[in-house]
Write an enzyme that holds these catalytic residues in place. Structure first.
Site, mmCIF file in Angstrom:
data_model
loop_
_atom_site.group_PDB
_atom_site.id
_atom_site.type_symbol
_atom_site.label_atom_id
_atom_site.label_comp_id
_atom_site.label_asym_id
_atom_site.label_seq_id
_atom_site.Cartn_x
_atom_site.Cartn_y
_atom_site.Cartn_z
ATOM 1 N N ASP A 12 29.987 91.453 56.171
ATOM 2 C CA ASP A 12 28.985 92.007 55.263
ATOM 3 C C ASP A 12 28.279 90.859 54.555
ATOM 4 O OD1 ASP A 12 27.561 93.974 53.971
ATOM 5 O OD2 ASP A 12 28.967 94.125 52.315
ATOM 6 N N HIS A 29 22.878 85.984 60.335
ATOM 7 C CA HIS A 29 23.781 86.510 61.371
ATOM 8 C C HIS A 29 24.365 85.371 62.212
ATOM 9 C CE1 HIS A 29 23.027 90.526 60.195
ATOM 10 N NE2 HIS A 29 21.762 90.529 60.544
ATOM 11 N N LEU A 122 46.904 85.383 69.731
ATOM 12 C CA LEU A 122 46.155 86.096 68.689
ATOM 13 C C LEU A 122 45.409 87.242 69.349
ATOM 14 C CD1 LEU A 122 44.675 86.333 65.862
ATOM 15 C CD2 LEU A 122 42.980 84.741 66.801
HETATM 16 C C1 FPP Z 1 27.074 91.914 58.287
HETATM 17 O O1 FPP Z 1 25.951 91.489 57.600
HETATM 18 C C2 FPP Z 1 26.995 91.621 59.731
HETATM 19 C C3 FPP Z 1 26.719 92.547 60.681
HETATM 20 C C4 FPP Z 1 26.452 93.949 60.388
HETATM 21 C C5 FPP Z 1 26.689 92.193 62.113
HETATM 22 C C6 FPP Z 1 27.713 91.205 62.606
HETATM 23 C C7 FPP Z 1 27.702 91.133 64.069
HETATM 24 C C8 FPP Z 1 27.450 90.047 64.802
HETATM 25 C C9 FPP Z 1 27.189 88.686 64.245
HETATM 26 C C10 FPP Z 1 27.472 90.200 66.295
HETATM 27 C C11 FPP Z 1 28.512 89.383 66.961
HETATM 28 C C12 FPP Z 1 29.850 89.560 66.373
HETATM 29 C C13 FPP Z 1 31.001 88.963 66.740
HETATM 30 C C14 FPP Z 1 32.140 89.042 65.799
HETATM 31 C C15 FPP Z 1 31.231 88.226 68.012
HETATM 32 P P1 FPP Z 1 24.852 92.513 57.099
HETATM 33 O O2 FPP Z 1 23.724 92.471 58.081
HETATM 34 O O3 FPP Z 1 25.461 93.856 56.858
HETATM 35 O O4 FPP Z 1 24.394 91.854 55.806
HETATM 36 P P2 FPP Z 1 23.736 92.571 54.533
HETATM 37 O O5 FPP Z 1 24.859 93.338 53.882
HETATM 38 O O6 FPP Z 1 23.298 91.403 53.757
HETATM 39 O O7 FPP Z 1 22.621 93.452 55.012
#
Ligand code: FPP
Length: 130
Positions: A12, A29, A122
């Site tokens: 998050d 991201h 893991l």
């Molecule tokens: C949270 O930040 C992040 C996400 C919803 C996406 C995470 C997913 C990836 C990076 C894809 C690949 C993942 C892995 C683990 C290989 P947010 O966008 O909710 O941030 P905000 O709360 O500031 O809007």
């Protein structure tokens, strides 16, 4: 056994961090994924057996298509570039949630799970679309 056996993280704030420091949600991201790599190293170092990453919720699916596409490209590239290394490190990848993405991504997820199925150091549970 290590008393701390399982760490679960709700990813998050990456988008907000990216906007604040790099003027781009997508940069946040990318940085979030680099942090995931660091967390994987630390979990292994600390002999933790399970790492659950809540990476993508059903809510996240409602984001602008461009951002969703960017996220799934990141995941695809992560699997393409990193799965052999994770396998070498005896890491098992398990997808929890729904695997109904593009056929390319579904195949990659299935292949990655199958390849790493017997690994024991893991287990990374990647929670997608739940
Ligand atoms: C949270 O930040 C992040 C996400 C919803 C996406 C995470 C997913 C990836 C990076 C894809 C690949 C993942 C892995 C683990 C290989 P947010 O966008 O909710 O941030 P905000 O709360 O500031 O809007």
């Amino acid at each position: 056994m290590n008393p701390l056996n399982h760490v679960a993280i709700i990813m998050d704030g990456n988008g907000r961090w990216g906007l604040k420091y790099k003027n781009s949600r997508n940069a946040g991201h990318k940085a979030g994924l680099n942090t995931v790599e660091k967390i994987i190293k630390e979990t292994i170092k600390n002999k933790i057996k399970f790492l659950t990453l809540y990476a993508f919720s059903t809510e996240n699916w409602k984001r602008p298509k461009k951002e969703v596409n960017f996220l799934f490209n990141l995941l695809e590239n992560f699997l393409i570039n990193r799965i052999d290394e994770l396998h070498k490190q005896n890491i098992k990848l398990k997808i929890i949630g729904v695997k109904n993405f593009s056929s390319k991504l579904n195949n990659l997820l299935n292949k990655s799970e199958k390849k790493t199925l017997k690994n024991r150091k893991l287990q990374i549970n990647l929670a997608l679309k739940i």
